[in-house]
Design a protein around this motif. Structure first.
Motif, mmCIF file in Angstrom:
data_model
loop_
_atom_site.group_PDB
_atom_site.id
_atom_site.type_symbol
_atom_site.label_atom_id
_atom_site.label_comp_id
_atom_site.label_asym_id
_atom_site.label_seq_id
_atom_site.Cartn_x
_atom_site.Cartn_y
_atom_site.Cartn_z
ATOM 1 N N ARG A 1 -0.173 -8.700 5.589
ATOM 2 C CA ARG A 1 -1.107 -8.923 6.697
ATOM 3 C C ARG A 1 -0.599 -10.012 7.646
ATOM 4 N NH1 ARG A 1 -6.365 -10.269 3.502
ATOM 5 N NH2 ARG A 1 -7.557 -9.664 5.353
ATOM 6 N N GLY A 2 0.732 -10.072 7.745
ATOM 7 C CA GLY A 2 1.342 -10.960 8.720
ATOM 8 C C GLY A 2 2.109 -12.126 8.153
ATOM 9 N N ALA A 3 1.825 -12.514 6.914
ATOM 10 C CA ALA A 3 2.475 -13.703 6.352
ATOM 11 C C ALA A 3 3.885 -13.411 5.859
ATOM 12 C CB ALA A 3 1.640 -14.275 5.210
ATOM 13 N N GLY A 4 4.154 -12.173 5.439
ATOM 14 C CA GLY A 4 5.452 -11.839 4.876
ATOM 15 C C GLY A 4 5.605 -12.372 3.463
ATOM 16 N N TYR A 5 6.691 -11.975 2.800
ATOM 17 C CA TYR A 5 6.961 -12.448 1.449
ATOM 18 C C TYR A 5 7.453 -13.892 1.493
ATOM 19 C CZ TYR A 5 6.947 -7.451 0.252
ATOM 20 O OH TYR A 5 6.614 -6.135 0.077
ATOM 21 N N ASP A 6 7.156 -14.639 0.429
ATOM 22 C CA ASP A 6 7.541 -16.051 0.400
ATOM 23 C C ASP A 6 9.053 -16.240 0.286
ATOM 24 O OD1 ASP A 6 4.939 -16.886 0.645
ATOM 25 O OD2 ASP A 6 4.616 -17.141 -1.509
ATOM 26 N N GLN B 1 -8.681 -14.257 2.897
ATOM 27 C CA GLN B 1 -7.498 -14.333 3.767
ATOM 28 C C GLN B 1 -6.201 -14.248 2.972
ATOM 29 O OE1 GLN B 1 -7.830 -17.942 6.061
ATOM 30 N NE2 GLN B 1 -9.569 -17.215 7.268
ATOM 31 N N ASP B 2 -6.194 -14.823 1.773
ATOM 32 C CA ASP B 2 -4.977 -14.860 0.971
ATOM 33 C C ASP B 2 -4.652 -13.516 0.336
ATOM 34 O OD1 ASP B 2 -4.416 -17.501 1.469
ATOM 35 O OD2 ASP B 2 -5.351 -18.258 -0.367
ATOM 36 N N ALA B 3 -5.660 -12.684 0.105
ATOM 37 C CA ALA B 3 -5.430 -11.414 -0.587
ATOM 38 C C ALA B 3 -4.444 -10.549 0.189
ATOM 39 C CB ALA B 3 -6.750 -10.679 -0.772
ATOM 40 N N ALA B 4 -3.358 -10.164 -0.480
ATOM 41 C CA ALA B 4 -2.326 -9.302 0.117
ATOM 42 C C ALA B 4 -1.810 -9.852 1.442
ATOM 43 C CB ALA B 4 -2.873 -7.881 0.317
ATOM 44 N N ARG B 5 -1.732 -11.150 1.562
ATOM 45 C CA ARG B 5 -1.351 -11.755 2.845
ATOM 46 C C ARG B 5 0.064 -11.381 3.258
ATOM 47 N NH1 ARG B 5 -0.473 -18.260 1.589
ATOM 48 N NH2 ARG B 5 1.460 -18.026 0.379
ATOM 49 N N MET B 6 0.924 -11.047 2.275
ATOM 50 C CA MET B 6 2.300 -10.675 2.613
ATOM 51 C C MET B 6 2.351 -9.398 3.442
ATOM 52 S SD MET B 6 1.268 -9.752 -0.560
ATOM 53 C CE MET B 6 1.830 -11.080 -1.607
ATOM 54 N N ARG C 1 -5.353 1.022 1.484
ATOM 55 C CA ARG C 1 -6.410 0.341 2.239
ATOM 56 C C ARG C 1 -5.799 -0.447 3.395
ATOM 57 N NH1 ARG C 1 -10.795 -2.436 -1.950
ATOM 58 N NH2 ARG C 1 -11.716 -0.476 -2.734
ATOM 59 N N LEU C 2 -4.737 -1.171 3.095
ATOM 60 C CA LEU C 2 -4.075 -1.966 4.128
ATOM 61 C C LEU C 2 -3.505 -1.063 5.215
ATOM 62 C CD1 LEU C 2 -2.202 -4.456 1.777
ATOM 63 C CD2 LEU C 2 -4.206 -4.967 3.172
ATOM 64 N N LEU C 3 -2.923 0.047 4.804
ATOM 65 C CA LEU C 3 -2.333 0.987 5.750
ATOM 66 C C LEU C 3 -3.403 1.556 6.689
ATOM 67 C CD1 LEU C 3 0.492 2.152 6.304
ATOM 68 C CD2 LEU C 3 -0.069 4.032 4.753
ATOM 69 N N ALA C 4 -4.625 1.666 6.186
ATOM 70 C CA ALA C 4 -5.733 2.185 6.990
ATOM 71 C C ALA C 4 -6.403 1.104 7.826
ATOM 72 C CB ALA C 4 -6.752 2.852 6.088
#
Length: 573
Positions: free
Chosen positions: A156-161, A149-154, A93-96
């Motif tokens: 969607r621009g936030a990256g891994y913590d 916004q938080d869902a799969a944020r890594m 989904r994210l890839l699309a």
């Protein structure tokens, strides 16, 4: 006097060197490439499935012709593939360019708390698990917009913590716990992993090495073997950045606070010997709450099979196995339900216990207890049919991890009164917050809707099942798995953090899975519009192995022509 040989750490150091050198390449790998790696796994799992199941059966003493063979097809194969597929679906989904969760999946409860519908997801979910559904409740104070916004944020621009090298300390009972923990570390945390297999089921390690070969060959994953000394060495190694473990609170405390004479002082002073992030799933005493209602004889038998299954699966060697059934002392069907549970536990095919110290823990649970009934020749199945709720008995304090089931009777002439008493007892008396199950018929639920909602809201458990063993949250892949939030290193309880969680939601409070109270066709007659047959995890399901094997193949091949065969087998269960 013999002295223990010094641990040879050469291979362990080499494994960590490789992972450390390749950690950045995993983080930098494109989402498209990660999805491709995931999509290659199900066929590999299917190819090795017969050998894996056979190896597990040999280790557990299960004959190839036994009805218990279905168990490892479900927990060892189906759950593994389901976990892979659920992660792949969300990442695609994210890839699309789509949001990971659909807009209409997010709801606001009257009290303002956010809930997210996470199952069913696909058309085939609705067909094959008809009537099954699941939600995730987000911690109070988080808005619907923040949840989205938080869902799969890594991704969607936030990256891994904090990506790096993670140590996964594998579970010894259900092998898929380890494989799903690997997926979580790779995909949710961005970590490469060194996995220490538990000696109880380390025979699965070579299969996992082959299944995950694409990750192993590129230096993102390593499997190692050995005892507590190996785990301890790795946990404190400077090239291990974080840890995720499945096991006991005692093991957690030994890692964090030490096991020497000063451990208690360190714990009291909050001066741990381990200074790195550690998440953990540590089990607990899981209750099933049976809400009084108007049940038919068929309802009583069906739910007796359900409750017995939640105890006897894997010979009781489950962190989520039902240990205490809470019933109303005022319900006219209480004794009938107990009698049916007793009958099921006696009738089901014998099997041996295999987990270390299981017999010792069973004996401890029975010590000094009245109304103790041994329901198998080897005394591995035990019903303690009248446990004093105020006794502080071992069955109410210590996780048995074996085939002992205690029954607590609480006052409650009405469903509303009983639910309040049962929830208070579960929260205040039973240690642990991993999972709880509540069984309630549709008529009683409808007549007590507000009280039932209060019960679900009030249960302080990370995974709840409504008319289904709470272990269903482990199986679905989309449902986060872990303790109710709030445990601390000094009071670790059932652990911290969640795994699985394919939608990569943050601030998870609890996951709630639900299935119909009755199977089809009785469900339809009772007002539940579902085609759901007897669940395959029931120990009384006569076609479980055939159904699960067909489901597994369908998960991999996706051929609609397989559906009639799946339905035909499932309906005969």
């Amino acid at each position: 006097m013999t002295t223990q040989a010094a641990l040879d750490t050469t291979a362990l150091d080499t494994a960590l060197d490789v992972l450390h050198a390749n950690a950045a390449s995993w983080v930098a790998l494109s989402l498209e490439a990660k999805v491709a790696l995931l999509e290659a796994l199900p066929k590999k799992i299917l190819n090795f499935a017969p050998e894996m199941v056979a190896a597990a059966d040999r280790a557990k003493g299960i004959a190839s012709t036994s009805s218990w063979v279905a168990e490892d097809w479900l927990t060892g194969v189906w759950a593994f593939i389901q976990g892979v597929n659920s992660h792949a679906l969300v990442l695609k989904r994210l890839l699309a360019g789509q949001a990971p969760i659909e807009a209409d999946a997010v709801h606001i409860r009257p009290d303002g708390q956010i809930v997210v519908d996470v199952f069913p997801v696909t058309v085939y979910d609705r067909l094959l698990l008809n009537g099954y559904k699941a939600q995730v409740w987000i911690e109070p104070g988080v808005s619907a917009e923040q949840t989205r916004q938080d869902a799969a944020r890594m991704y969607r621009g936030a990256g891994y913590d904090r990506p790096g090298v993670a140590l996964v300390l594998g579970a010894g009972n259900v092998g898929t716990i380890t494989t799903l923990d690997i997926l979580d570390q790779l995909l949710a945390q961005g970590n490469v992993c060194v996995v220490k297999m538990n000696p109880v089921n380390d025979y699965l390690g070579p299969f996992y090495e082959k299944i995950f070969n694409d990750f192993v060959s590129r230096g993102w994953l390593r499997f190692v073997y050995g005892g507590a000394d190996v785990g301890g060495y790795l946990a404190h190694h400077p090239k291990v950045d974080s840890i995720h473990m499945t096991g006991s609170a005692a093991t957690y405390d030994a890692i964090v606070w030490g096991s020497d004479a000063e451990a208690a002082t360190r714990k009291a002073n909050n001066t741990p010997i381990l200074d790195k992030p550690i998440s953990a799933e540590l089990g607990g005493l899981s209750p099933v709450i049976v809400v009084p209602g108007e049940w038919s004889d068929a309802d009583v038998r069906f739910q007796a099979e359900h409750i017995a299954s939640s105890k006897l699966n894997n010979a009781g060697h489950n962190c989520i196995a039902t240990q205490v059934m809470i019933v109303s002392e005022d319900w006219e069907l209480t004794d009938q339900l107990i009698a049916e549970i007793r009958a099921v536990m006696r009738e089901v095919e014998p099997r041996r216990t295999y987990y270390p110290r299981s017999q010792e823990k069973t004996e401890q649970a029975c010590e000094g207890m009245r109304c103790t009934e041994f329901l198998s020749g080897d005394k591995s199945r035990v019903l303690i049919s009248d446990v004093d709720p105020h006794s502080g008995a071992s069955i109410l304090r210590d996780e048995v991890f074996a085939g002992a089931l205690g029954i607590v009777r609480l006052p409650g002439k009405t469903a509303r009164e009983f639910m309040r008493n049962a929830v208070d007892f579960a929260n205040a008396v039973l240690p642990g917050t991993l999972g709880a199950t509540i069984i309630i018929d549709p008529k009683t639920r409808k007549a007590n809707a507000a009280a039932f909602d209060d019960a679900i809201s009030g249960l302080r458990y990370g995974d709840i099942g409504v008319n289904v063993w709470s272990a269903m949250n482990f199986l679905l892949g989309y449902t986060p798995w872990g303790a109710f939030p709030g445990h601390t290193p000094q009071d670790i309880g059932s652990g911290t953090g969640v795994v699985h969680n394919a939608f990569l939601l943050l601030h998870v409070q609890k996951a709630i899975a639900e299935i119909p109270f009755r199977p089809s066709p009785r469900a339809i007659l009772g007002g539940e519009l579902t085609l759901s047959p007897k669940p395959v995890f029931f120990v009384t399901n006569k076609t479980a192995e055939t159904t699960i094997r067909r489901l597994v193949k369908f998960l991999v091949d996706g051929k609609p022509t397989a559906l009639p065969g799946i339905f035909a087998s499932a309906l005969r269960g």
